[in-house]
Write a protein that holds these residues in place. Structure first.
Motif, PDB file in Angstrom:
ATOM      1  N   UNK B  18      -1.713  10.996 -10.759  1.00  0.00           N
ATOM      2  CA  UNK B  18      -2.889  11.359 -10.009  1.00  0.00           C
ATOM      3  C   UNK B  18      -4.097  10.779 -10.465  1.00  0.00           C
ATOM      4  N   UNK B  21      -3.709   5.083 -10.651  1.00  0.00           N
ATOM      5  CA  UNK B  21      -2.842   4.593  -9.670  1.00  0.00           C
ATOM      6  C   UNK B  21      -3.295   3.214  -9.120  1.00  0.00           C
ATOM      7  N   UNK B  36     -10.361   5.300   1.608  1.00  0.00           N
ATOM      8  CA  UNK B  36     -10.320   6.703   1.761  1.00  0.00           C
ATOM      9  C   UNK B  36      -9.641   7.153   0.431  1.00  0.00           C
ATOM     10  N   UNK B  37      -9.248   6.246  -0.231  1.00  0.00           N
ATOM     11  CA  UNK B  37      -8.392   6.815  -1.702  1.00  0.00           C
ATOM     12  C   UNK B  37      -7.104   7.197  -1.424  1.00  0.00           C
ATOM     13  N   UNK B  38      -6.432   7.244  -2.484  1.00  0.00           N
ATOM     14  CA  UNK B  38      -4.736   7.832  -2.461  1.00  0.00           C
ATOM     15  C   UNK B  38      -4.477   8.932  -1.989  1.00  0.00           C
ATOM     16  N   UNK B  40      -1.235  11.588  -2.406  1.00  0.00           N
ATOM     17  CA  UNK B  40      -0.368  11.331  -3.267  1.00  0.00           C
ATOM     18  C   UNK B  40       1.141  12.191  -2.867  1.00  0.00           C
ATOM     19  N   UNK B  66      -6.195  15.920   1.906  1.00  0.00           N
ATOM     20  CA  UNK B  66      -5.530  15.312   0.632  1.00  0.00           C
ATOM     21  C   UNK B  66      -4.128  15.707   0.214  1.00  0.00           C
TER      22      UNK B  66
END
Lengths: 271, 271
Positions: B18, B21, B36-38, B40, B66
């Protein structure tokens, strides 16, 4: 490139504190935005914090990232701590778990369930004896601290304590009047200089030892540094921690505004 | 009342996964909403998962909480697992870390950096030998699984595998045509019944042993259960996990829609 993040509430007592918290029976919905859930903290929960800061209440950016003091107030606080050499060994909690809506009634502030829960957090953050100084942002935070100080653990605490003016007091005081804003900013920075002089010698384990550089009458370059990526949950995009202004309460009336938060990726990131 | 939550990425190797990545160099921004970002996973990272599910990509609700598969697709999947007696011992990852924008080019899908990172997740989730079955939702997830199966750890895996139709395939296939929707739903449920019959005897450690009850031609009551609170991060309000439809991409054109997510507290919660 690694993206360090805050792993959050894994170890006790924080896991229990983030699992069982006061709700609308303690934080009435006519005084708090309980509908967005509680937001607990920012910073180190691993016992490494040398400074504990008590803030007031979370706003819309905090609601999205689920950490407190991540907007303008957070950057100003980050700058204050940096002047003390504290760049990572800090932890923040708020007086209130939920965003204040309107004003808070005295009866609510005095609710022992509200106070007792907050005191559990302070107990947990102070318990390992590493904390050298405590800062309270604004009068509600000062009251919160005084209530903890009356407890047996509070009485035993030997660290320093500095109540300071809240970081965004100038904006809330001046309400758009530029002259008043300048005056209030000057007043705040003078107040913060007092805290710096009081605390400088108390912080004996700074992260980055640095000579004391007091504030002037206005915010200088570098005095509002970014909130570090490591204070945010995993995977959040860079713009969420590099700036604020990306979350707004929108709607045609108070109820709609209360019900909505619009997030907009800042310009220049999506082409 | 306690609010159990998912503590997230505390232990290795998940903490490292995390933290480091693939970004826009691997997931091009013309094919993915990297801004918007990963996002997981959802479910158990403590080694207790008996079923691993590979989904496709996250959407707007996932972006806010998230965690993946928290909307309608997630509820349908939750129902499928419940029919196998799996109510908590599961873990989900997606084929793609970021929300697909438009379509994904073959070159991107074949990027070894994308594949290798995903394989590290599968390795980590399979490594303790507890996983008894793997489900893939849709063809991209099936491809992801086949790529992992070619690795040495993949070849050694002895559990069952069932590729199934993606839970929201009926909606994406029918595009508002009610007759097509009914046909596609029937097709999906028949396909899922096949997976249930295949996997029922394979799941030898269900959380809640239950006789196998196959789907009919339409979704029946109770077949789309809520995503449990324990799958979400700490402090999220109940409405975020009890329903979806509270997050929308808004804006007057494609760029504005891509840049914005509006969150609205469902009606009846704020008075």
């Amino acid at each position: 490139m690694p993206h360090p993040f805050d792993p959050g509430y894994f170890d006790e007592p924080f896991r229990a504190l983030a699992s069982e918290y006061p709700g609308a029976d303690v934080y009435p919905s006519d005084q708090f935005r309980v509908e967005w859930g509680p937001i607990f903290h920012r910073g180190r929960l691993d016992g490494s914090a040398r400074v504990l800061v008590i803030g007031q209440d979370p706003a819309q950016h905090e609601t999205i990232v689920r950490r407190i003091l991540v907007g303008e107030a957070g950057r100003r606080l980050q700058g204050l701590l940096a002047k003390l050499g504290i760049t990572k060994s800090y932890v923040f909690i708020n007086t209130f778990l939920y965003s204040v809506y309107g004003s808070v009634k005295t009866k609510t502030k005095k609710d022992t369930r509200l106070i007792d829960y907050r005191n559990l957090w302070i107990d947990a953050l102070i318990s390992n004896g590493q904390v050298e100084a405590v800062l309270a942002l604004g009068s509600a935070a000062d009251e919160a601290w005084q209530l903890w100080k009356k407890t047996s653990k509070g009485k035993a605490f030997k660290g320093a304590y500095a109540p300071v003016i809240h970081p965004t007091y100038p904006e809330s005081f001046s309400k758009g009047d530029k002259v008043k804003l300048a005056e209030a900013t000057k007043r705040l920075l003078k107040n913060w200089n007092g805290a710096l002089q009081q605390l400088k010698s108390v912080i004996v384990h700074p992260d980055s030892p640095t000579p004391l550089l007091l504030y002037g009458d206005i915010w200088a370059d570098g005095e509002r540094p970014q909130v570090p990526e490591i204070d945010f949950p995993a995977g959040l995009p860079a713009w969420m921690h590099e700036q604020d202004g990306w979350a707004r309460r929108v709607g045609k009336d108070d109820l709609e505004k209360r019900r909505s938060i619009e997030i907009r990726v800042p310009k220049g990131i999506v082409q």
